[in-house]
Design a protein around this motif. Sequence first.
Motif, PDB file in Angstrom:
ATOM      1  N   ALA A   5       0.854  -1.179   0.000  1.00  0.00           N
ATOM      2  CA  ALA A   5       0.000   0.000   0.000  1.00  0.00           C
ATOM      3  C   ALA A   5       0.895   1.234   0.000  1.00  0.00           C
ATOM      4  O   ALA A   5       1.810   1.343   0.800  1.00  0.00           O
ATOM      5  CB  ALA A   5      -0.895   0.002   1.223  1.00  0.00           C
ATOM      6  N   ILE A   6       0.606   2.151  -0.903  1.00  0.00           N
ATOM      7  CA  ILE A   6       1.335   3.409  -0.978  1.00  0.00           C
ATOM      8  C   ILE A   6       0.424   4.477  -0.395  1.00  0.00           C
ATOM      9  O   ILE A   6      -0.619   4.789  -0.949  1.00  0.00           O
ATOM     10  CB  ILE A   6       1.731   3.730  -2.438  1.00  0.00           C
ATOM     11  N   GLN A   7       0.790   5.035   0.754  1.00  0.00           N
ATOM     12  CA  GLN A   7      -0.072   5.905   1.546  1.00  0.00           C
ATOM     13  C   GLN A   7      -0.077   7.363   1.099  1.00  0.00           C
ATOM     14  O   GLN A   7      -0.727   8.174   1.721  1.00  0.00           O
ATOM     15  CB  GLN A   7       0.367   5.855   3.015  1.00  0.00           C
ATOM     16  N   THR A   9      -1.438   9.056  -1.251  1.00  0.00           N
ATOM     17  CA  THR A   9      -2.597   9.647  -1.913  1.00  0.00           C
ATOM     18  C   THR A   9      -3.862   9.416  -1.101  1.00  0.00           C
ATOM     19  O   THR A   9      -3.890   8.602  -0.188  1.00  0.00           O
ATOM     20  CB  THR A   9      -2.764   9.029  -3.313  1.00  0.00           C
ATOM     21  N   VAL A  12      -5.919   5.072  -1.080  1.00  0.00           N
ATOM     22  CA  VAL A  12      -4.650   4.356  -0.913  1.00  0.00           C
ATOM     23  C   VAL A  12      -4.411   3.505  -2.155  1.00  0.00           C
ATOM     24  O   VAL A  12      -5.260   2.708  -2.551  1.00  0.00           O
ATOM     25  CB  VAL A  12      -4.686   3.471   0.352  1.00  0.00           C
ATOM     26  N   VAL A  14      -2.773   0.561  -4.108  1.00  0.00           N
ATOM     27  CA  VAL A  14      -2.179  -0.764  -3.886  1.00  0.00           C
ATOM     28  C   VAL A  14      -1.424  -1.112  -5.162  1.00  0.00           C
ATOM     29  O   VAL A  14      -2.000  -1.118  -6.249  1.00  0.00           O
ATOM     30  CB  VAL A  14      -3.260  -1.810  -3.568  1.00  0.00           C
ATOM     31  N   GLY A  46      -7.499  -4.575   2.462  1.00  0.00           N
ATOM     32  CA  GLY A  46      -7.486  -3.645   3.587  1.00  0.00           C
ATOM     33  C   GLY A  46      -7.009  -4.295   4.874  1.00  0.00           C
ATOM     34  O   GLY A  46      -6.231  -3.720   5.628  1.00  0.00           O
ATOM     35  N   THR A  51      -4.865  -1.139   6.388  1.00  0.00           N
ATOM     36  CA  THR A  51      -5.201   0.202   5.948  1.00  0.00           C
ATOM     37  C   THR A  51      -6.703   0.356   5.889  1.00  0.00           C
ATOM     38  O   THR A  51      -7.425  -0.619   5.729  1.00  0.00           O
ATOM     39  CB  THR A  51      -4.547   0.510   4.583  1.00  0.00           C
ATOM     40  N   GLU A  52      -7.167   1.579   6.045  1.00  0.00           N
ATOM     41  CA  GLU A  52      -8.594   1.863   6.028  1.00  0.00           C
ATOM     42  C   GLU A  52      -8.918   2.774   4.866  1.00  0.00           C
ATOM     43  O   GLU A  52      -8.055   3.461   4.345  1.00  0.00           O
ATOM     44  CB  GLU A  52      -9.016   2.520   7.339  1.00  0.00           C
ATOM     45  N   LEU A  55      -9.556   1.834  -1.554  1.00  0.00           N
ATOM     46  CA  LEU A  55      -8.299   1.350  -2.119  1.00  0.00           C
ATOM     47  C   LEU A  55      -8.351   1.447  -3.634  1.00  0.00           C
ATOM     48  O   LEU A  55      -9.359   1.104  -4.249  1.00  0.00           O
ATOM     49  CB  LEU A  55      -8.049  -0.104  -1.719  1.00  0.00           C
ATOM     50  N   ASP A  56      -7.273   1.882  -4.229  1.00  0.00           N
ATOM     51  CA  ASP A  56      -7.140   1.942  -5.679  1.00  0.00           C
ATOM     52  C   ASP A  56      -6.346   0.710  -6.116  1.00  0.00           C
ATOM     53  O   ASP A  56      -5.135   0.646  -5.924  1.00  0.00           O
ATOM     54  CB  ASP A  56      -6.427   3.222  -6.079  1.00  0.00           C
TER      55      ASP A  56
END
Length: 68
Positions: A5-7, A9, A12, A14, A46, A51-52, A55-56
Amino acid sequence: MRIVAIQATAPVVVAPDLRRTLPGRGAHLHPDPRCLELARRRKAFGRALRTEGPLDLDQVIDHVIQNQ
Protein backbone atom coordinates in the motif's frame (compact mmCIF):
# COMPACT_ATOMS: atom_id res chain seq x y z
CA MET A 1 3.13 -11.66 -6.18
CA ARG A 2 3.86 -9.18 -3.36
CA ILE A 3 1.71 -6.08 -3.12
CA VAL A 4 2.13 -2.98 -0.97
CA ALA A 5 0.00 0.00 0.00
CA ILE A 6 1.34 3.41 -0.98
CA GLN A 7 -0.07 5.90 1.55
CA ALA A 8 0.79 9.15 -0.28
CA THR A 9 -2.60 9.65 -1.91
CA ALA A 10 -6.21 10.04 -0.74
CA PRO A 11 -7.41 6.69 -2.05
CA VAL A 12 -4.65 4.36 -0.91
CA VAL A 13 -2.92 2.96 -3.99
CA VAL A 14 -2.18 -0.76 -3.89
CA ALA A 15 0.73 -1.59 -6.18
CA PRO A 16 2.57 -4.75 -7.17
CA ASP A 17 6.09 -4.98 -5.75
CA LEU A 18 7.79 -7.12 -8.35
CA ARG A 19 11.32 -6.59 -6.99
CA ARG A 20 10.16 -7.11 -3.39
CA THR A 21 12.02 -3.99 -2.26
CA LEU A 22 9.30 -1.39 -1.62
CA PRO A 23 8.99 -0.27 1.99
CA GLY A 24 5.98 -0.95 4.13
CA ARG A 25 3.74 -3.80 4.99
CA GLY A 26 3.29 -6.21 2.14
CA ALA A 27 0.82 -8.94 1.30
CA HIS A 28 0.91 -11.77 -1.19
CA LEU A 29 -1.54 -12.63 -3.93
CA HIS A 30 -1.54 -15.32 -6.58
CA PRO A 31 -1.37 -13.55 -9.95
CA ASP A 32 -4.64 -15.21 -11.00
CA PRO A 33 -7.81 -13.25 -11.86
CA ARG A 34 -9.91 -15.61 -9.72
CA CYS A 35 -7.75 -15.01 -6.64
CA LEU A 36 -7.85 -11.27 -7.26
CA GLU A 37 -11.65 -11.25 -7.50
CA LEU A 38 -11.99 -13.38 -4.37
CA ALA A 39 -9.69 -11.04 -2.42
CA ARG A 40 -11.70 -8.03 -3.62
CA ARG A 41 -15.02 -9.61 -2.60
CA ARG A 42 -13.70 -10.53 0.84
CA LYS A 43 -12.07 -7.09 1.27
CA ALA A 44 -8.84 -8.86 2.11
CA PHE A 45 -6.51 -6.12 0.88
CA GLY A 46 -7.49 -3.65 3.59
CA ARG A 47 -7.07 -6.24 6.34
CA ALA A 48 -3.81 -7.67 5.03
CA LEU A 49 -2.23 -4.26 4.50
CA ARG A 50 -3.76 -2.81 7.69
CA THR A 51 -5.20 0.20 5.95
CA GLU A 52 -8.59 1.86 6.03
CA GLY A 53 -10.64 3.70 3.46
CA PRO A 54 -10.98 3.27 -0.27
CA LEU A 55 -8.30 1.35 -2.12
CA ASP A 56 -7.14 1.94 -5.68
CA LEU A 57 -6.41 -1.52 -7.10
CA ASP A 58 -5.92 -0.45 -10.73
CA GLN A 59 -2.18 -1.25 -10.84
CA VAL A 60 -2.71 -4.72 -9.38
CA ILE A 61 -5.61 -5.45 -11.75
CA ASP A 62 -3.57 -4.32 -14.77
CA HIS A 63 -0.62 -6.49 -13.75
CA VAL A 64 -2.76 -9.60 -13.23
CA ILE A 65 -4.58 -9.13 -16.56
CA GLN A 66 -1.35 -8.55 -18.50
CA ASN A 67 0.33 -11.63 -17.06
CA GLN A 68 -2.44 -14.19 -17.53
